[in-house]
Design a protein around this motif. Structure first.
Motif, PDB file in Angstrom:
ATOM      1  N   ARG A 192      15.278 -10.869   6.961  1.00 31.76           N
ATOM      2  CA  ARG A 192      16.429 -10.486   6.002  1.00 31.76           C
ATOM      3  C   ARG A 192      17.334  -9.667   6.922  1.00 31.76           C
ATOM      4  O   ARG A 192      18.694  -9.861   7.156  1.00 31.76           O
ATOM      5  CB  ARG A 192      16.084  -9.778   4.682  1.00 31.76           C
ATOM      6  CG  ARG A 192      15.539 -10.546   3.678  1.00 31.76           C
ATOM      7  CD  ARG A 192      15.026  -9.948   2.474  1.00 31.76           C
ATOM      8  NE  ARG A 192      14.529 -10.582   1.615  1.00 31.76           N
ATOM      9  CZ  ARG A 192      15.022 -11.620   0.723  1.00 31.76           C
ATOM     10  NH1 ARG A 192      16.123 -11.878   0.774  1.00 31.76           N
ATOM     11  NH2 ARG A 192      14.281 -11.953  -0.155  1.00 31.76           N
ATOM     12  N   ALA A 193      16.710  -8.755   7.777  1.00 25.40           N
ATOM     13  CA  ALA A 193      17.598  -7.978   8.430  1.00 25.40           C
ATOM     14  C   ALA A 193      18.247  -8.608   9.504  1.00 25.40           C
ATOM     15  O   ALA A 193      19.610  -8.529   9.973  1.00 25.40           O
ATOM     16  CB  ALA A 193      16.907  -6.756   9.061  1.00 25.40           C
ATOM     17  N   ALA A 194      17.456  -9.750  10.100  1.00 22.05           N
ATOM     18  CA  ALA A 194      18.097 -10.303  11.185  1.00 22.05           C
ATOM     19  C   ALA A 194      19.233 -11.283  10.694  1.00 22.05           C
ATOM     20  O   ALA A 194      20.297 -11.397  11.432  1.00 22.05           O
ATOM     21  CB  ALA A 194      16.861 -11.283  11.968  1.00 22.05           C
TER      22      ALA A 194
ATOM     23  N   ARG B 119       8.891 -20.030   7.350  1.00 19.70           N
ATOM     24  CA  ARG B 119       9.574 -21.241   7.075  1.00 19.70           C
ATOM     25  C   ARG B 119       9.637 -21.164   5.625  1.00 19.70           C
ATOM     26  O   ARG B 119      10.880 -21.553   5.143  1.00 19.70           O
ATOM     27  CB  ARG B 119       8.955 -22.510   7.927  1.00 19.70           C
ATOM     28  CG  ARG B 119       9.346 -22.684   9.291  1.00 19.70           C
ATOM     29  CD  ARG B 119       7.961 -23.642   9.571  1.00 19.70           C
ATOM     30  NE  ARG B 119       7.838 -24.837   9.000  1.00 19.70           N
ATOM     31  CZ  ARG B 119       8.553 -25.985   9.533  1.00 19.70           C
ATOM     32  NH1 ARG B 119       9.585 -25.966  10.404  1.00 19.70           N
ATOM     33  NH2 ARG B 119       8.586 -27.040   8.862  1.00 19.70           N
ATOM     34  N   LEU B 120       8.785 -20.850   5.012  1.00 16.91           N
ATOM     35  CA  LEU B 120       8.491 -21.115   3.636  1.00 16.91           C
ATOM     36  C   LEU B 120       9.504 -19.825   2.830  1.00 16.91           C
ATOM     37  O   LEU B 120      10.442 -20.178   2.062  1.00 16.91           O
ATOM     38  CB  LEU B 120       7.170 -21.045   2.878  1.00 16.91           C
ATOM     39  CG  LEU B 120       6.855 -20.995   1.341  1.00 16.91           C
ATOM     40  CD1 LEU B 120       5.728 -21.654   1.060  1.00 16.91           C
ATOM     41  CD2 LEU B 120       6.876 -19.560   0.846  1.00 16.91           C
ATOM     42  N   PHE B 121       9.284 -18.789   3.455  1.00 22.46           N
ATOM     43  CA  PHE B 121      10.130 -17.612   3.015  1.00 22.46           C
ATOM     44  C   PHE B 121      11.686 -17.801   3.185  1.00 22.46           C
ATOM     45  O   PHE B 121      12.539 -17.633   2.428  1.00 22.46           O
ATOM     46  CB  PHE B 121       9.957 -16.236   3.748  1.00 22.46           C
ATOM     47  CG  PHE B 121       8.436 -15.820   3.347  1.00 22.46           C
ATOM     48  CD1 PHE B 121       7.675 -16.178   2.424  1.00 22.46           C
ATOM     49  CD2 PHE B 121       7.996 -14.604   4.253  1.00 22.46           C
ATOM     50  CE1 PHE B 121       6.440 -15.578   2.169  1.00 22.46           C
ATOM     51  CE2 PHE B 121       6.712 -14.165   3.951  1.00 22.46           C
ATOM     52  CZ  PHE B 121       5.709 -14.600   3.069  1.00 22.46           C
ATOM     53  N   ASN B 122      11.916 -18.196   4.190  1.00 21.16           N
ATOM     54  CA  ASN B 122      13.411 -18.692   4.767  1.00 21.16           C
ATOM     55  C   ASN B 122      14.010 -19.383   3.946  1.00 21.16           C
ATOM     56  O   ASN B 122      15.238 -19.297   3.340  1.00 21.16           O
ATOM     57  CB  ASN B 122      13.498 -19.114   6.280  1.00 21.16           C
ATOM     58  CG  ASN B 122      14.729 -19.063   6.916  1.00 21.16           C
ATOM     59  OD1 ASN B 122      15.471 -17.702   6.803  1.00 21.16           O
ATOM     60  ND2 ASN B 122      15.141 -19.686   7.773  1.00 21.16           N
ATOM     61  N   THR B 123      13.218 -20.548   3.354  1.00 23.89           N
ATOM     62  CA  THR B 123      13.992 -21.519   2.305  1.00 23.89           C
ATOM     63  C   THR B 123      13.830 -21.066   1.096  1.00 23.89           C
ATOM     64  O   THR B 123      14.902 -20.944   0.376  1.00 23.89           O
ATOM     65  CB  THR B 123      13.390 -22.793   2.578  1.00 23.89           C
ATOM     66  OG1 THR B 123      13.562 -23.343   4.029  1.00 23.89           O
ATOM     67  CG2 THR B 123      13.837 -23.949   1.432  1.00 23.89           C
TER      68      THR B 123
END
Length: 779
Positions: free
Chosen positions: A529-531, A583-587
């Protein structure tokens, strides 16, 4: 096991049965002699004997039996007659059979699985999403998953009178049905549920389940003799069933409701031959593939056919696994086996662990509907499994491991000369577990790479060296490089904008343990999230899931219960790598980071850490061995209660105890529970720190005897249930849900329900997670 003993006895007495049942040439799957694939032809020939007994006892007029093993047809034979009245007609191996309820998994459930793969249907969706008219009379929340597992609150069969005015009126009467019981509270086998699933196929695709399955399942597989409404040529060699309206039914669906629905329904109506069914069975054993045709993804096959706890039985998605309907299941099939039967006298059972399938097709309802073949089909399955030489009864099929050494993300990055990071200013989130295969620190590797500008470091819980077990950790400096280490387990658990200034990317390289509440993955999510907010890339150097990447289990985190020890709605044991979770978190969490994962090489999902060739480094102070990691997802759940989980001893998570606990009684009850792959030994121990420091604790030591059969989360839940029963006053449960993260499961434990009842509560969410997870797997 009674059938197994019967087989052994018969082998000794029935010497003349050593004649092998003649296997016809199959134009579908290749044939092979039993000897050539490691089967005992003498044992396999016992099928002749048991089928002949069935014929003599008038269980049926005739049958066709096919056994497939290791991709070959090793037994195919026809027995008796396919018709007795009005005249006798001999059974042949190409006889076409009314499959009855085999329609449910083969046509309907397989169609639904394809639609789930395509994202057009979800297991957790209410049926009313696709059939709005169905929402009446309290049925609005019944889900697709509940229909597939026969727990949707529907009556087994509504009155045949509801079908007298044609299909349209019949479906409307199904939509108008009242609840038979509260959905999700019991198992009640129902044709109505699968009629509705067939209707969902039509609503979503615009094609009937007949049209859809032909186009997307049977034709692609080359199953030319399978389908609804068989053509005239197939009707001629169909097995005759009973009389209807003054005629014998031959190639006409036997089920009266399917007949009234014009022969096409989700619960019945499919016809096929043994050799055609063998193509389908082998496709499932081949993880959804037949030749160049892929009808289902491998992950979908696994999710469709695995056992889900439904009250006190096990069902797959459309398939039977172990229930009151499993009398046609062979006694020697493994726990991975799945199958189904049909009212007309048909059954198909498939055992991935033994690479075996058994097809039994009869017209037991001819001529008077009085035949009975379920136990006969089960005996044939037992014989087939017993014929396998050097078999492991009840074993688990574990794919062979890679012979090459596993390279982690940092190893791959190094081998590719850091091209991904070329010219970039980076921050590295790591700790003592960030090592190359040769044991060189990721910090040193990146710091020494001339094309990489390593600017700063970040550390997670337990600190940069992984030795601290405190609630807050401050910033520090790396003595070797002089780089500042920003703590992500102190004043903040997220990289600050200031700490990310002048960076082009954040790199994550930390060894996870495979449990939801292990906080390194939460640190990763926060950093992503910070990135994103800072507009810089996020790169994960992937590492193995040390307790394998196949198994996932336990309650899924409730929505609204997210925390640092429960970052996202995943089960307790997730079966994913850090890169896959990213990958899962990002989506799913809509993070939207510029994410890149550097995958490992030569890692296979079935590997435990000791099979990778990588050096074990304790990921945290109390995670001191792979054995403890295997135990951790279930045992770790208990440490928020007034139990010692072994912190302050040499073997944390390998035992539990408390001064108030009766370890001998608990061990006795746990051993009686029959939990697979583990034994329980009463012990006494005295922690030198942490909970109950310097107090003598009575407890239980966990001995994992077979880690592939051992189920850590189920074991943890069973311990909780036993503690609630044995020590209701002493065991404090108020904080138990902190890591469990599922209110319904917590309430059920406090209420004293059994583990089987508790597991049934989260199976829909677990199945849904399986499909969610599949999208993000890299290996």
């Amino acid at each position: 096991m009674k059938n197994y003993l019967w087989i052994v006895t018969t082998l000794l007495l029935f010497v003349c049965s050593c004649h092998q049942g003649q296997a016809a040439d199959s134009h579908h799957l290749p044939s092979a002699s039993p000897e050539s694939v490691g089967m005992d032809p003498g044992r396999l020939a016992l099928i002749d004997f048991v089928v002949q007994q069935g014929l003599e006892r008038d269980s049926m007029p005739g049958a066709v039996v096919l056994v497939g093993y290791q991709g070959k047809v090793v037994f195919l034979k026809a027995y008796g007659d396919r018709q007795l009245q009005p005249e006798e007609v001999a059974m042949t191996t190409d006889t076409v059979f009314d499959l009855a309820s085999l329609t449910k998994p083969i046509a309907t459930a397989t169609s639904i699985m394809q639609l789930i793969e395509q994202g057009k249907v979800q297991l957790s969706d209410p049926v009313s999403k696709y059939i709005p008219e169905f929402a009446s009379n309290g049925k609005q929340d019944i889900t697709v998953y509940q229909l597939l597992t026969h727990q949707g609150g529907l009556i087994p069969d509504n009155s045949i009178k509801d079908y007298q005015e044609g299909p349209e009126k019949a479906m409307q009467r199904i939509y108008d049905l009242k609840l038979y019981y509260e959905p999700g509270t019991r198992f009640a086998y129902t044709d109505v549920g699968f009629i509705l699933l067939g209707d969902i196929v039509k609503r979503v695709t615009g094609q009937s389940v007949h049209e859809y399955s032909q186009k997307h399942i049977f034709q692609p597989l080359g199953m030319t003799e399978t389908g609804y409404l068989p053509a005239a040529e197939l009707k001629k060699r169909a097995a005759t069933t009973q009389q209807r309206e003054g005629r014998w039914m031959q190639g006409e669906v036997h089920d009266p409701r399917a007949y009234k629905l014009d022969g096409v329904a989700g619960h019945a109506g499919l016809f096929s031959t043994a050799e055609d069914l063998a193509i389908y069975a082998q496709a499932l054993l081949n993880q959804g593939r037949s030749g160049n045709t892929q009808i289902l993804k491998p992950t979908t096959v696994e999710l469709m056919t695995r056992g889900y706890q439904v009250v006190d039985i096990m069902r797959g998605l459309g398939w039977d696994v172990l229930s009151g309907y499993s009398s046609n299941r062979g006694d020697l099939f493994s726990r991975q086996a799945f199958g189904h039967g049909g009212f007309t006298g048909t059954s198909l059972w498939i055992d991935p662990a033994q690479d075996l399938f058994v097809i039994f097709l009869s017209n037991r309802v001819h001529p008077d509907g009085k035949g009975s073949v379920n136990s006969l089909a089960g005996r044939i399955g037992t014989i087939a499994a017993a014929a396998i030489k050097n078999q492991s009864i009840g074993g688990v099929k574990v794919p062979s491991k890679a012979s090459l050494e596993v390279l982690t993300g940092i190893d791959v990055l190094k081998r590719e000369q850091f091209k991904v990071l070329n010219g970039m200013r980076i921050g590295l989130i790591t700790n003592h577990t960030g090592l190359t295969r040769e044991g060189e620190s990721t910090v040193q590797v990146l710091n020494n790479a001339p094309q990489v500008d390593l600017k700063t470091l970040f550390s997670p819980e337990h600190g940069f060296a992984g030795k601290l077990d405190v609630s807050k950790i401050g910033d520090s400096t790396d003595q070797k490089t002089g780089l500042k280490i920003f703590s992500l387990y102190g004043k903040t658990r997220t990289p600050t904008p200031e700490s990310l200034q002048d960076l082009d990317a954040l790199v994550f390289d930390i060894q996870d343990i495979g449990a939801r509440f292990y906080t390194y993955i939460s640190t990763m999510g926060n950093a992503m999230r910070a990135a994103k907010q800072q507009g810089i890339r996020f790169i994960v150097l992937d590492r193995p899931n040390p307790i394998n990447g196949i198994d996932f289990s336990g309650p899924v985190l409730d929505e609204g219960s997210q925390s640092f020890v429960g970052y996202h709605r995943i089960p307790v044991r997730h079966g994913m790598t850090a890169g896959e979770l990213a990958r899962l978190f990002n989506t799913e969490m809509n993070i939207g980071a510029d994410l890149q994962v550097i995958p490992m090489q030569n890692w296979k999902r079935e590997m435990y850490y000791d099979e990778t060739g990588l050096t074990w480094v304790n990921p945290s102070p109390n995670m001191r061995s792979l054995n403890e990691a295997v135990l951790y997802p279930g045992i770790g759940l208990l440490e928020t209660t007034n139990l010692s989980v072994g912190r302050g001893t040499d073997t944390p998570f390998e035992w539990i105890g408390a001064p108030w606990l009766d370890g001998m009684q608990l061990a006795r009850e746990l051993n009686r529970s029959g939990l697979p792959g583990v034994r329980f030994v009463p012990v006494q121990f005295t922690p030198v720190s942490s909970k109950f420091a310097n107090e003598l604790c009575s407890g239980v030591n966990f001995i994992v005897t077979d880690r592939w059969r051992f189920q850590s989360v189920e074991t943890g839940l069973e311990i909780a249930c036993q503690l609630r029963a044995l020590h209701p006053e002493q065991w404090e449960t108020k904080s138990y849900n902190r890591l469990l993260g599922n209110q319904s499961v917590f309430d059920a434990i406090v209420a004293g329900e059994s583990v089987l009842q508790i597991q049934a509560l989260y199976q829909q969410d677990l199945a849904e997670f399986g499909f969610r997870r599949a999208k993000y797997l890299l290996y």
